[in-house]
Design a protein around this motif. Structure first.
Motif, PDB file in Angstrom:
ATOM      1  N   UNK A  93      37.184  48.701 -76.223  1.00  0.00           N
ATOM      2  CA  UNK A  93      37.493  48.765 -74.800  1.00  0.00           C
ATOM      3  C   UNK A  93      36.270  49.151 -73.988  1.00  0.00           C
ATOM      4  N   UNK A  94      35.469  50.067 -74.525  1.00  0.00           N
ATOM      5  CA  UNK A  94      34.238  50.469 -73.842  1.00  0.00           C
ATOM      6  C   UNK A  94      33.258  49.302 -73.755  1.00  0.00           C
ATOM      7  N   UNK A  95      33.199  48.512 -74.815  1.00  0.00           N
ATOM      8  CA  UNK A  95      32.336  47.321 -74.819  1.00  0.00           C
ATOM      9  C   UNK A  95      32.778  46.344 -73.737  1.00  0.00           C
ATOM     10  N   UNK A  96      34.083  46.136 -73.626  1.00  0.00           N
ATOM     11  CA  UNK A  96      34.603  45.239 -72.589  1.00  0.00           C
ATOM     12  C   UNK A  96      34.360  45.794 -71.187  1.00  0.00           C
ATOM     13  N   UNK A  97      34.514  47.112 -71.049  1.00  0.00           N
ATOM     14  CA  UNK A  97      34.278  47.742 -69.749  1.00  0.00           C
ATOM     15  C   UNK A  97      32.830  47.547 -69.311  1.00  0.00           C
ATOM     16  N   UNK A  98      31.905  47.709 -70.252  1.00  0.00           N
ATOM     17  CA  UNK A  98      30.490  47.503 -69.935  1.00  0.00           C
ATOM     18  C   UNK A  98      30.227  46.044 -69.590  1.00  0.00           C
ATOM     19  N   UNK A  99      30.886  45.147 -70.311  1.00  0.00           N
ATOM     20  CA  UNK A  99      30.709  43.713 -70.060  1.00  0.00           C
ATOM     21  C   UNK A  99      31.179  43.334 -68.661  1.00  0.00           C
ATOM     22  N   UNK A 100      32.300  43.903 -68.209  1.00  0.00           N
ATOM     23  CA  UNK A 100      32.845  43.533 -66.903  1.00  0.00           C
ATOM     24  C   UNK A 100      31.969  44.017 -65.749  1.00  0.00           C
ATOM     25  N   UNK A 101      31.129  45.013 -65.989  1.00  0.00           N
ATOM     26  CA  UNK A 101      30.248  45.490 -64.919  1.00  0.00           C
ATOM     27  C   UNK A 101      28.981  44.657 -64.788  1.00  0.00           C
ATOM     28  N   UNK A 102      28.672  43.846 -65.798  1.00  0.00           N
ATOM     29  CA  UNK A 102      27.468  43.018 -65.756  1.00  0.00           C
ATOM     30  C   UNK A 102      27.682  41.839 -64.808  1.00  0.00           C
ATOM     31  N   UNK A 103      26.591  41.394 -64.163  1.00  0.00           N
ATOM     32  CA  UNK A 103      26.668  40.266 -63.249  1.00  0.00           C
ATOM     33  C   UNK A 103      26.974  38.983 -64.014  1.00  0.00           C
TER      34      UNK A 103
END
Length: 206
Positions: A93-103
């Motif tokens: 989930x943390x990996x996905x959260x970081x991914x969603x913040x990327x442009x």
């Protein structure tokens, strides 16, 4: 985007049943899918914006489990072969959260049929018309599939009510995009085929 993010997102749509023994997700993301169930879910939903073969999904699941982004467990079945179920961990989930913040990068179309249409003034358009009509037929079938899937997600709610308070809105919104895309594919394929047929056989100038 890497395949891992698409797999993690697809796993979050698991129904949490975990197969016949009803195992849950223990507080992590989503429910559980076997590799086979993931491939089926991927084909219906995620494959519309991120294509992957089943063997690629299985290999990615193994990588994600090794990195601790998904957790797998063995389910013993009496009448069928045992299977392994996977769920997203807190690290996933943390990996996905970081991914969603990327442009996000702009999307690009890579479609061999459009290249063929681009060359329509210099080639025999008969086979091209057939391929366009086949594309339209496939798009129509997928449109019906998306419609059924969306109705299943909504349950007894109408669309506006579901969009306001329904569960798992993410998969629904991506399916709406898939539905719109396939409708456009059908309309474009039929229109281009009709235009080329009306213009008659092409005699390329040499």
């Amino acid at each position: 985007m890497a395949l891992r993010h698409a797999v993690l997102a697809a796993l979050l749509t698991g129904d949490g049943s975990g197969g016949s023994d009803g195992g849950g997700s223990d507080g992590d993301g989503g429910g559980e899918y076997s590799g086979y169930q993931l491939a089926k879910a991927f084909d219906i939903g995620v494959a519309n914006f991120w294509h992957a073969l089943p063997q690629q999904l299985y290999a990615e699941l193994a990588k994600l489990e090794k990195e601790g982004l998904v957790a797998g467990r063995q389910v013993v079945q009496e009448t069928r072969p045992n299977k392994r179920l996977f769920r997203v961990t807190e690290a996933g989930l943390a990996e996905l959260a970081a991914f969603t913040t990327a442009t996000s990068k702009p999307s690009f179309i890579r479609d061999d049929l459009m290249v063929k249409v681009q060359a329509a003034d210099s080639v025999d358009t008969g086979p091209l018309i057939e391929q366009l009509e086949e594309r339209a037929s496939v798009a129509e079938a997928k449109t019906e599939l998306f419609g059924k899937l969306l109705r299943k997600m909504r349950g007894g709610l109408d669309e506006e009510e579901f969009l306001r308070r329904g569960d798992r809105i993410g998969p629904y919104l991506t399916c709406l995009r898939g539905l719109a895309l396939e409708r456009e594919n059908r309309e474009w394929g039929l229109r281009v085929a009709a235009v080329l047929r009306a213009r008659g056989p092409i005699r390329a100038e040499r």
